[in-house]
Design a protein around this motif. Structure first.
Motif, PDB file in Angstrom:
ATOM      1  N   THR A 148      62.263  50.470 -37.501  1.00 16.34           N
ATOM      2  CA  THR A 148      60.810  50.433 -37.679  1.00 16.34           C
ATOM      3  C   THR A 148      60.138  50.275 -36.318  1.00 16.34           C
ATOM      4  O   THR A 148      60.615  49.533 -35.461  1.00 16.34           O
ATOM      5  CB  THR A 148      60.442  49.238 -38.593  1.00 16.34           C
ATOM      6  N   ASP A 149      58.996  50.964 -36.146  1.00 14.87           N
ATOM      7  CA  ASP A 149      58.257  50.863 -34.879  1.00 14.87           C
ATOM      8  C   ASP A 149      57.430  49.587 -34.845  1.00 14.87           C
ATOM      9  O   ASP A 149      56.773  49.239 -35.824  1.00 14.87           O
ATOM     10  CB  ASP A 149      57.338  52.081 -34.710  1.00 14.87           C
ATOM     11  N   VAL A 150      57.476  48.914 -33.716  1.00 12.97           N
ATOM     12  CA  VAL A 150      56.681  47.711 -33.505  1.00 12.97           C
ATOM     13  C   VAL A 150      55.374  48.139 -32.839  1.00 12.97           C
ATOM     14  O   VAL A 150      55.389  48.748 -31.770  1.00 12.97           O
ATOM     15  CB  VAL A 150      57.442  46.716 -32.597  1.00 12.97           C
ATOM     16  N   ILE A 151      54.240  47.821 -33.486  1.00 10.34           N
ATOM     17  CA  ILE A 151      52.945  48.201 -32.908  1.00 10.34           C
ATOM     18  C   ILE A 151      52.451  47.097 -31.970  1.00 10.34           C
ATOM     19  O   ILE A 151      51.879  47.366 -30.922  1.00 10.34           O
ATOM     20  CB  ILE A 151      51.922  48.486 -34.040  1.00 10.34           C
ATOM     21  N   GLU A 152      52.715  45.866 -32.370  1.00 14.17           N
ATOM     22  CA  GLU A 152      52.226  44.752 -31.554  1.00 14.17           C
ATOM     23  C   GLU A 152      53.149  43.557 -31.754  1.00 14.17           C
ATOM     24  O   GLU A 152      53.597  43.294 -32.872  1.00 14.17           O
ATOM     25  CB  GLU A 152      50.811  44.399 -32.044  1.00 14.17           C
ATOM     26  N   CYS A 153      53.423  42.825 -30.695  1.00 12.56           N
ATOM     27  CA  CYS A 153      54.206  41.597 -30.801  1.00 12.56           C
ATOM     28  C   CYS A 153      53.808  40.723 -29.618  1.00 12.56           C
ATOM     29  O   CYS A 153      53.959  41.141 -28.465  1.00 12.56           O
ATOM     30  CB  CYS A 153      55.702  41.918 -30.761  1.00 12.56           C
ATOM     31  N   ASP A 154      53.282  39.531 -29.909  1.00 14.33           N
ATOM     32  CA  ASP A 154      52.825  38.685 -28.802  1.00 14.33           C
ATOM     33  C   ASP A 154      53.903  37.682 -28.393  1.00 14.33           C
ATOM     34  O   ASP A 154      53.617  36.715 -27.693  1.00 14.33           O
ATOM     35  CB  ASP A 154      51.508  37.973 -29.155  1.00 14.33           C
ATOM     36  N   GLY A 155      55.125  37.913 -28.855  1.00 11.44           N
ATOM     37  CA  GLY A 155      56.210  37.006 -28.481  1.00 11.44           C
ATOM     38  C   GLY A 155      57.467  37.808 -28.209  1.00 11.44           C
ATOM     39  O   GLY A 155      57.439  38.822 -27.519  1.00 11.44           O
ATOM     40  N   GLU A 156      58.563  37.402 -28.846  1.00  7.35           N
ATOM     41  CA  GLU A 156      59.865  37.972 -28.534  1.00  7.35           C
ATOM     42  C   GLU A 156      60.505  38.499 -29.817  1.00  7.35           C
ATOM     43  O   GLU A 156      60.430  37.847 -30.864  1.00  7.35           O
ATOM     44  CB  GLU A 156      60.718  36.826 -27.966  1.00  7.35           C
TER      45      GLU A 156
END
Lengths: 200, 320
Positions: B277-285
């Motif tokens: 799955t594509d990650v659009i946003e992640c503000d961590g790890e």
């Protein structure tokens, strides 16, 4: 006519030493000897197990047999014919173990024949490198009589076995190490397009 | 991609093979033949757990030439998420379960000139299916099987009775250890090695083979990991436009399923790549636990395998 990206052809590259291999078999023909010499001297730096199978058959007249022998890089076999070299390669691979890398340098027909042997020993793409040097002349397989026509440089060829006029297709068979030749005037005998030299 | 279709099956027989491994025989509830498969295939078994369905992958051990019954073997894992304990404690002859269609992520190489099979513990299961296939060919093979003790070697001993000297059993309790260098040295061209067992064993076999000069195309392994328990986190599914909470004991994929979103999957063990799955946003790890994505993909932070991987962040947005 029919000049396309040929997906079925082997991938050609410039031979580079594969440091992950333990044993290295090099085979080539004619002007390919220069490429073998260059990669052999690099392999020699890290692996002393080198076996070179070379045929002096050459379109250009280049002969690297003496240079290969004088280099003292591993064991060197020289063959006067292509069939001799291919048989030598077969014998060499029969005695090889896992950890071997194969390097091939020569005409497309020579590479094709060497890869037929490599496939019989289940060598995979990450164990074999091929460098295309010299002529682009094609080996053409007559799909009607199953004869082989060597050194074809034109878009058409009269089959040397059955006499049919064949169109030289871009369809390459790794299994047969040949391009497919297909009768071109089956509907209207003698109705032939102009002959052009395409593969020199 | 469509949600994996399932086949309704009934347990016809349960047998305790070793102190920790039970074998289950499964047949279609309507009596029809099961789908054809090849050695190395697994099925995902869907178990009706107390709170939610549990889905675990198990290798098929039966012969690909007998399709009235599938056989799987399950090792009891106390410290896990409940699938194997459910199989051991709840599943009896007559129990009705669902299974997904068989999938092969661990096939035998069709052009090999020799096969070397290396198994540890319950990792023997895919090889039992493969050996049925190998009996129908002329390519030589060897099995090297490590067990914790004689009482754990039942599956291997049965194979040894049928195949003789090509089956080698190593009893760790008697101090017997495999010597991978010896096993992999001086093999003819075209040899392929396959490993299934503990992560350390898989790694050591691959490292030894590479050290001996083997190319990667001849080194195969299968390891289904169970999704690890982790910190809870929240995810926003951009396509479905819903917020999903992932609790500590559920995988990201399971949480997405509980929320009613159909997400693609096949192995549920971080191997096959189907759930990518594509990650659009992640503000961590992103905590990658899969064996599928390349190192580059993992550090890019743009992809995640929800069946097995989690995130440590305040906000994760997925293209799902």
């Amino acid at each position: 006519m029919l000049i396309t990206e040929i997906k079925s052809k082997p991938i050609y590259t410039t031979l580079k030493p594969d440091v992950r291999g333990r044993f290295h078999v090099l085979t080539g023909q004619g002007s390919g000897g220069d490429a073998l010499l260059s990669v052999a001297s690099q392999i020699w730096e890290f692996a002393p197990h080198l076996h070179i199978v070379y045929s002096t058959v050459s379109e250009s007249g280049e002969n690297h047999a003496r240079a290969l022998q004088d280099s003292k890089l591993g064991k060197v076999e020289i063959h006067a014919t292509i069939t001799g070299a291919i048989a030598g390669l077969e014998r060499t691979l029969a005695g090889c173990v896992m950890g071997t890398r194969l390097y091939v340098a020569g005409s497309e027909s020579f590479i094709g024949s060497a890869l037929q042997v490599a496939n019989a020993y289940n060598l995979s793409a990450d164990e074999v490198q091929c460098q295309h040097v010299g002529t682009s002349a094609r080996r053409v397989y007559c799909i009607h009589c199953r004869g082989y026509n060597e050194n074809v440089t034109t878009n058409m060829v009269q089959c040397r076995r059955c006499g049919r006029q064949l169109l030289v297709r871009d369809h390459y068979s790794k299994r047969l190490a040949s391009y497919m030749g297909l009768m071109i005037d089956a509907e209207v005998p003698g109705d032939l397009p102009p002959v052009e030299e395409l593969y020199r | 991609m469509r949600q994996a279709e399932t086949i309704p099956v009934k347990v016809t027989r349960v047998e305790q093979l070793t102190p920790l491994i039970k074998e289950f025989r499964l047949s279609r509830r309507n009596g029809d033949l099961l789908p054809a498969f090849s050695g190395g295939c697994h099925v995902v078994v869907v178990m009706p757990g107390a709170k939610r369905a549990i889905r675990n992958p198990y290798s098929l051990m039966s012969s690909p030439y007998e399709l009235d019954t599938y056989r799987i073997a399950v090792r009891r894992m106390e410290q896990s998420r409940g699938g194997s304990v459910f199989m051991h404690d709840q599943v009896k002859p007559g129990t009705e379960l669902d299974i997904a269609y068989p999938v092969n992520l661990f096939p035998l190489s069709k052009f090999a000139r020799q096969h070397i099979l290396i198994a540890g513990g319950v990792g023997i299961t895919p090889f039992v299916g493969m050996i049925h296939d190998l009996h129908h060919g002329a390519v030589p093979f060897e099995l090297h099987y490590a067990v914790a003790g004689r009482e754990h070697a039942t599956i291997g001993e049965k194979l040894k009775r049928e195949d003789g000297d090509v089956v080698n059993i190593y009893d760790a309790s008697a101090g017997e250890r495999m010597n991978f260098t010896k096993i992999l040295s001086d093999r003819p061209l075209g040899t392929h090695v396959y490993t299934c067992g503990p992560a350390g064993m898989i790694e050591e076999v691959a490292e030894t083979a590479r050290y001996l000069g083997w190319a990667d195309s001849h080194i195969h392994w299968e390891q289904f990991s169970a999704p690890p328990v982790g910190e809870p986190f929240d995810v926003y599914l951009a396509h479905s436009k819903i917020e999903v909470h992932v609790p500590a004991e559920l995988s990201l994929l399971e949480a997405i399923e509980v929320a009613g979103v159909n997400a693609p999957y096949q192995c549920r063990g971080g191997v096959c790549g189907t759930c990518e799955t594509d990650v659009i946003e992640c503000d961590g790890e992103i905590l990658h636990n899969d064996h599928y994505l390349s190192h580059e993909d993992k550090i890019s932070g743009k992809k995640i395998m929800p069946c097995i991987s989690r995130a440590r962040c305040r906000r994760l947005v997925l293209d799902r």
